[in-house]
Design a protein around this motif. Sequence first.
Motif, PDB file in Angstrom:
ATOM      1  N   ILE A 307       0.853  -1.206   0.000  1.00 28.80           N
ATOM      2  CA  ILE A 307       0.000   0.000   0.000  1.00 28.80           C
ATOM      3  C   ILE A 307       0.882   1.248   0.000  1.00 28.80           C
ATOM      4  O   ILE A 307       0.645   2.202  -0.743  1.00 28.80           O
ATOM      5  CB  ILE A 307      -0.955   0.000   1.214  1.00 28.80           C
ATOM      6  N   LEU A 308       1.920   1.222   0.836  1.00 25.08           N
ATOM      7  CA  LEU A 308       2.843   2.360   0.894  1.00 25.08           C
ATOM      8  C   LEU A 308       3.536   2.554  -0.460  1.00 25.08           C
ATOM      9  O   LEU A 308       3.694   3.686  -0.929  1.00 25.08           O
ATOM     10  CB  LEU A 308       3.880   2.126   2.000  1.00 25.08           C
ATOM     11  N   GLU A 309       3.924   1.448  -1.069  1.00 25.80           N
ATOM     12  CA  GLU A 309       4.533   1.481  -2.408  1.00 25.80           C
ATOM     13  C   GLU A 309       3.604   2.202  -3.386  1.00 25.80           C
ATOM     14  O   GLU A 309       4.035   3.012  -4.205  1.00 25.80           O
ATOM     15  CB  GLU A 309       4.694   0.036  -2.902  1.00 25.80           C
ATOM     16  N   ASN A 310       2.304   1.858  -3.308  1.00 23.26           N
ATOM     17  CA  ASN A 310       1.307   2.449  -4.200  1.00 23.26           C
ATOM     18  C   ASN A 310       1.270   3.969  -4.026  1.00 23.26           C
ATOM     19  O   ASN A 310       1.267   4.730  -5.000  1.00 23.26           O
ATOM     20  CB  ASN A 310      -0.069   1.851  -3.897  1.00 23.26           C
ATOM     21  N   VAL A 311       1.285   4.416  -2.762  1.00 18.80           N
ATOM     22  CA  VAL A 311       1.237   5.861  -2.456  1.00 18.80           C
ATOM     23  C   VAL A 311       2.491   6.555  -3.000  1.00 18.80           C
ATOM     24  O   VAL A 311       2.421   7.628  -3.613  1.00 18.80           O
ATOM     25  CB  VAL A 311       1.091   6.087  -0.930  1.00 18.80           C
ATOM     26  N   VAL A 312       3.656   5.925  -2.794  1.00 19.77           N
ATOM     27  CA  VAL A 312       4.919   6.514  -3.261  1.00 19.77           C
ATOM     28  C   VAL A 312       4.965   6.550  -4.789  1.00 19.77           C
ATOM     29  O   VAL A 312       5.388   7.543  -5.390  1.00 19.77           O
ATOM     30  CB  VAL A 312       6.135   5.727  -2.700  1.00 19.77           C
ATOM     31  N   TYR A 313       4.488   5.482  -5.426  1.00 18.26           N
ATOM     32  CA  TYR A 313       4.472   5.429  -6.891  1.00 18.26           C
ATOM     33  C   TYR A 313       3.688   6.613  -7.467  1.00 18.26           C
ATOM     34  O   TYR A 313       4.173   7.329  -8.361  1.00 18.26           O
ATOM     35  CB  TYR A 313       3.855   4.103  -7.361  1.00 18.26           C
ATOM     36  N   LEU A 314       2.486   6.843  -6.946  1.00 19.04           N
ATOM     37  CA  LEU A 314       1.662   7.955  -7.450  1.00 19.04           C
ATOM     38  C   LEU A 314       2.324   9.304  -7.177  1.00 19.04           C
ATOM     39  O   LEU A 314       2.262  10.212  -8.003  1.00 19.04           O
ATOM     40  CB  LEU A 314       0.270   7.920  -6.815  1.00 19.04           C
ATOM     41  N   GLU A 315       2.995   9.415  -6.024  1.00 14.10           N
ATOM     42  CA  GLU A 315       3.676  10.669  -5.700  1.00 14.10           C
ATOM     43  C   GLU A 315       4.811  10.941  -6.679  1.00 14.10           C
ATOM     44  O   GLU A 315       5.025  12.078  -7.115  1.00 14.10           O
ATOM     45  CB  GLU A 315       4.205  10.626  -4.265  1.00 14.10           C
ATOM     46  N   LEU A 316       5.537   9.896  -7.061  1.00 12.91           N
ATOM     47  CA  LEU A 316       6.625  10.068  -8.032  1.00 12.91           C
ATOM     48  C   LEU A 316       6.065  10.517  -9.381  1.00 12.91           C
ATOM     49  O   LEU A 316       6.644  11.366 -10.066  1.00 12.91           O
ATOM     50  CB  LEU A 316       7.427   8.768  -8.182  1.00 12.91           C
ATOM     51  N   LEU A 317       4.903   9.966  -9.766  1.00 12.33           N
ATOM     52  CA  LEU A 317       4.249  10.436 -11.007  1.00 12.33           C
ATOM     53  C   LEU A 317       3.894  11.917 -10.883  1.00 12.33           C
ATOM     54  O   LEU A 317       4.118  12.701 -11.809  1.00 12.33           O
ATOM     55  CB  LEU A 317       2.979   9.632 -11.299  1.00 12.33           C
ATOM     56  N   ARG A 318       3.328  12.289  -9.729  1.00 11.84           N
ATOM     57  CA  ARG A 318       2.962  13.703  -9.510  1.00 11.84           C
ATOM     58  C   ARG A 318       4.173  14.610  -9.662  1.00 11.84           C
ATOM     59  O   ARG A 318       4.066  15.730 -10.128  1.00 11.84           O
ATOM     60  CB  ARG A 318       2.407  13.895  -8.095  1.00 11.84           C
ATOM     61  N   ARG A 319       5.320  14.133  -9.212  1.00 16.02           N
ATOM     62  CA  ARG A 319       6.534  14.959  -9.254  1.00 16.02           C
ATOM     63  C   ARG A 319       7.202  14.945 -10.619  1.00 16.02           C
ATOM     64  O   ARG A 319       8.279  15.500 -10.792  1.00 16.02           O
ATOM     65  CB  ARG A 319       7.503  14.494  -8.155  1.00 16.02           C
TER      66      ARG A 319
END
Length: 404
Positions: A307-319
């Motif tokens: 789940i944490l991986e999922n959150v970080v993945y989307l954040e990297l896309l945002r950045r």
Amino acid sequence: MGEKRLERAEYLERLIVWRDKRVIKIITGIRRCGKSTLMEIFQDYLRGQGVKEEQIIAINFENYDFRELREPERLHAYVVGHAVPEKMTYVFLDEVQHVSGWQEVVDSFHIKKNLDIYITGSNAYLLSGEIATLLSGRYVEIKMLPLSFREYAEATEMTGNLAKCYLDYLENSSFPYALELKDQPRELHDYLEGIYNTVVVKDLMTRRKISDVMMLESVARFVFDNIGNPLSTKKIADTMTSSGRKMDVKTVEKYVDALKESFIVYQAKRYNVKGKEYLKTLEKYYVVDMGIRYTLLGSRFVDVGHILENVVYLELLRRGYDVYVGKVDDLEVDFVAMEQKRITYFQVAASVREESALKRELASLQKINDHYPKWILTLDEDPEGDYDGIRRVNVLEWLMGMIK
């Protein structure tokens, strides 16, 4: 159903940067992630900059009042007829995929020097091969996601208790309007189910002409249930078949592509770090919002780390990164984040307090011999650590932008 007016500052900045530039601005993202609201905020910004009301043409093609303008000729006549001569007119076309042959109309607007064009769409098909070719070099895509952890924390005024905020963020959903339903679990469930049904059942079945909704839903559930696990379409097909739903690989591919197109699911491909090559097998999938996943699957157990991986993945896309799953010999790097020629490596783990866990997370990063930044992101609230240049930091502080 009006969304709370959150400023979405980073996206607004991008529109401001592209204002009056000779490119079509295309905002893409899942339904209800805030695209229409962003356009309204930008229109308010323009008014604040002295742009007159008659210089703004805003059309939402899902509004019945504008139904006639779904005809390309009528849309063209309407915009040209309302444009202000000798001044820049700002044209906003919301959910433009409802206009048949929209790309030719938009292209004709682009030729006119006094029209600045902004459009939104809720599926990636909007920019599929032939359309992208037709508009080649004439558009910039702004990829929009629901609220980041930082936006959520600021909107809910929970920046003082990030651990509690994180649990809320996962459970209550990152869709902007979900903030209004924060303490109404039944209404929130119905709202998220409504988004899921509109995207998966209504949009996809209509556009992709998928007749078997049960099959599509079972593939969606399987992908949602396996976020962060390496998956192949063959594995999905085999699992479906063994559970009594016979399905071939081609059908699975079609369904998975459809889910990706609607921005409800994102695919991270694999990258061989040492060989510097992209791999074609065993991608990983991440879901656009944990609340939707929870609505669909209930409180089914899933690894906290995934789940944490999922959150970080989307954040990297945002950045603004292109994000891959890394392979180093027989080990894996959770994310290889690329931005032009610069690379950053990330390992994501719920905790590395145990020596064995820390060793495991360090192992793949230690095998990489370049000098690009390497991070371990964890939920541990320990002080920051450094292991021969590999930084271990608290992931919630990283998500908040407190750690650079």
